[in-house]
Design an enzyme around this catalytic site. Sequence first.
Site, PDB file in Angstrom:
ATOM      1  N   CYS A  64     -71.164  44.760  36.126  1.00  0.00           N
ATOM      2  CA  CYS A  64     -69.711  44.867  36.031  1.00  0.00           C
ATOM      3  C   CYS A  64     -69.108  43.594  35.452  1.00  0.00           C
ATOM      4  O   CYS A  64     -69.560  42.485  35.759  1.00  0.00           O
ATOM      5  CB  CYS A  64     -69.131  45.140  37.423  1.00  0.00           C
ATOM      6  SG  CYS A  64     -67.339  45.126  37.506  1.00  0.00           S
ATOM      7  N   CYS A 141     -67.608  48.094  45.305  1.00  0.00           N
ATOM      8  CA  CYS A 141     -66.842  46.918  44.881  1.00  0.00           C
ATOM      9  C   CYS A 141     -66.372  46.111  46.092  1.00  0.00           C
ATOM     10  O   CYS A 141     -65.779  46.654  47.037  1.00  0.00           O
ATOM     11  CB  CYS A 141     -65.642  47.363  44.055  1.00  0.00           C
ATOM     12  SG  CYS A 141     -64.570  46.009  43.521  1.00  0.00           S
ATOM     13  N   GLN A 241     -47.916  41.117  43.433  1.00  0.00           N
ATOM     14  CA  GLN A 241     -48.962  40.161  43.763  1.00  0.00           C
ATOM     15  C   GLN A 241     -50.203  40.937  44.206  1.00  0.00           C
ATOM     16  O   GLN A 241     -50.108  41.981  44.845  1.00  0.00           O
ATOM     17  CB  GLN A 241     -48.492  39.206  44.852  1.00  0.00           C
ATOM     18  CG  GLN A 241     -47.308  38.342  44.434  1.00  0.00           C
ATOM     19  CD  GLN A 241     -47.613  37.427  43.253  1.00  0.00           C
ATOM     20  OE1 GLN A 241     -48.764  37.106  42.970  1.00  0.00           O
ATOM     21  NE2 GLN A 241     -46.571  37.013  42.541  1.00  0.00           N
ATOM     22  N   PHE A 268     -36.831  35.584  36.951  1.00  0.00           N
ATOM     23  CA  PHE A 268     -37.985  36.476  36.794  1.00  0.00           C
ATOM     24  C   PHE A 268     -38.301  37.086  38.162  1.00  0.00           C
ATOM     25  O   PHE A 268     -39.414  37.008  38.668  1.00  0.00           O
ATOM     26  CB  PHE A 268     -39.199  35.730  36.231  1.00  0.00           C
ATOM     27  CG  PHE A 268     -38.963  35.085  34.894  1.00  0.00           C
ATOM     28  CD1 PHE A 268     -39.097  35.803  33.716  1.00  0.00           C
ATOM     29  CD2 PHE A 268     -38.592  33.747  34.815  1.00  0.00           C
ATOM     30  CE1 PHE A 268     -38.869  35.200  32.481  1.00  0.00           C
ATOM     31  CE2 PHE A 268     -38.373  33.129  33.593  1.00  0.00           C
ATOM     32  CZ  PHE A 268     -38.510  33.863  32.419  1.00  0.00           C
ATOM     33  N   GLU A 288     -33.721  39.371  36.253  1.00  0.00           N
ATOM     34  CA  GLU A 288     -34.949  40.019  35.802  1.00  0.00           C
ATOM     35  C   GLU A 288     -34.652  40.777  34.515  1.00  0.00           C
ATOM     36  O   GLU A 288     -33.556  41.317  34.336  1.00  0.00           O
ATOM     37  CB  GLU A 288     -35.462  40.980  36.879  1.00  0.00           C
ATOM     38  CG  GLU A 288     -36.565  41.926  36.473  1.00  0.00           C
ATOM     39  CD  GLU A 288     -37.807  41.220  35.973  1.00  0.00           C
ATOM     40  OE1 GLU A 288     -38.336  41.635  34.920  1.00  0.00           O
ATOM     41  OE2 GLU A 288     -38.245  40.232  36.598  1.00  0.00           O
ATOM     42  N   ASP A 336     -40.584  32.256  38.440  1.00  0.00           N
ATOM     43  CA  ASP A 336     -41.929  32.841  38.453  1.00  0.00           C
ATOM     44  C   ASP A 336     -42.149  33.618  37.157  1.00  0.00           C
ATOM     45  O   ASP A 336     -42.149  34.849  37.133  1.00  0.00           O
ATOM     46  CB  ASP A 336     -42.077  33.759  39.673  1.00  0.00           C
ATOM     47  CG  ASP A 336     -43.484  34.339  39.811  1.00  0.00           C
ATOM     48  OD1 ASP A 336     -44.387  33.903  39.085  1.00  0.00           O
ATOM     49  OD2 ASP A 336     -43.647  35.253  40.649  1.00  0.00           O
ATOM     50  N   CYS A 362     -48.949  31.652  36.983  1.00  0.00           N
ATOM     51  CA  CYS A 362     -50.309  32.190  36.962  1.00  0.00           C
ATOM     52  C   CYS A 362     -51.120  31.589  35.813  1.00  0.00           C
ATOM     53  O   CYS A 362     -52.205  32.086  35.500  1.00  0.00           O
ATOM     54  CB  CYS A 362     -50.277  33.713  36.853  1.00  0.00           C
ATOM     55  SG  CYS A 362     -49.441  34.328  35.373  1.00  0.00           S
TER      56      CYS A 362
END
Length: 405
Positions: A64, A141, A241, A268, A288, A336, A362
């Site tokens: 995988c 998984c 998230q 955001f 947003e 964010d 991120c």
Amino acid sequence: MNTLHIERLGHQGDGIAPGPVYVPGTLPGEEVTGEISGGVMAAPKIVTPSPDRVKAPCSHAKSCGGCQLQHASEPFVADWKVGVVRQALQAHGIVAEMRLIQTSAPRSRRRASFSAKRTKKGALAGFHMKGSDVVVAVPHCQLVHPDIAAALPMVEQLATLAASRKGELSVMLTRTDNGLDVAVRGGKPLDAQLQADLGDLSRQHDLPRISWDGEAALLSRPPFLRIGKARVVTPPGAFLQATPEGEAALWSAVQEITRGASRVADLFAGCGTFALRLAETATVHAVEGEAAMLQALDEGKRNAQGLKPLSIERRDLFRNPMLPEELARFGAVVIDPPRAGAQAQVEQIALARVPRVAHVSCNPVSFARDCATLVAAGYRLDWVQVVDQFRWSTHAEIVASLSLG
């Protein structure tokens, strides 16, 4: 046959030897042998293993492509992810306190996007092999919540019903508070027969919603998540998230940074991950760009009790950032942005000199760039918290506290 010494790990998780030569599945300090083609040793043999090498916890690890770092110990991965963020900041001359990383547990992912296709014997659902369009079944998984892993046969049923013979479905499963939300892309056109088949599938598996290319095809009940005091029905396939634990860690950090501010801007804002919780103690303005996410936030606000004023605004903050005169009334800003960061908006925050900034990201590279903009304007980077809700991957979330000195 070539022998190489692995010097470091690259940002994509591959070992790097002098050359450079990229060697997947290796760790710093290891000696490996194998054939090199195009600067890559694709099938290395480990001659001298690192003390940080462990047996992969998942039986699908070799086939995988969903995880890159199952061969590395948990302390190694934690240190490496924190180090990636530290190095990104150091590239801008910034040194900061790095808090202890917060890592989500195995089998805790509440959303995952599977690939599914028809086969001669039926259908197959799973993840792609690394660098390939071959789909690998992943019934065991160790990344996703057990409820999601148990739904793979249902995803295969979807492929049997709706995938073309040569096509491939993308099926996003999200574990909500009242069942699995299913968002499908790439399927056949939604005709009356397929609609009826989806109804049967929904009843068989007790699915609250099935969406088709972004539109609700079947709704037995609105799938919702609790965010603070609000109940939020998220749009099909909307960003969330990845784990509840990761979200809680991010919120804990944001709450600490903004504590005491009577007015907070949440930029955001998405579906209200932070805004709805912030509004329990502060007046909040949530901004947003995506209409569907903003509508979900607004409806969540309306069904919640005991919130302070929470205003919303649809705005493209990349092209039309909030200006200093608009930001001047806030005691704190939460930002964010997507992976590209928010350079234009951060520049306006710096000019406005908002007292406190909770910067969530991120992407270490864009995060460090935007932090550098604020530091150059006189902000102090108080601390950085790395949150790893993408276990065994190269990804990590970051929260930083910035304040005026």
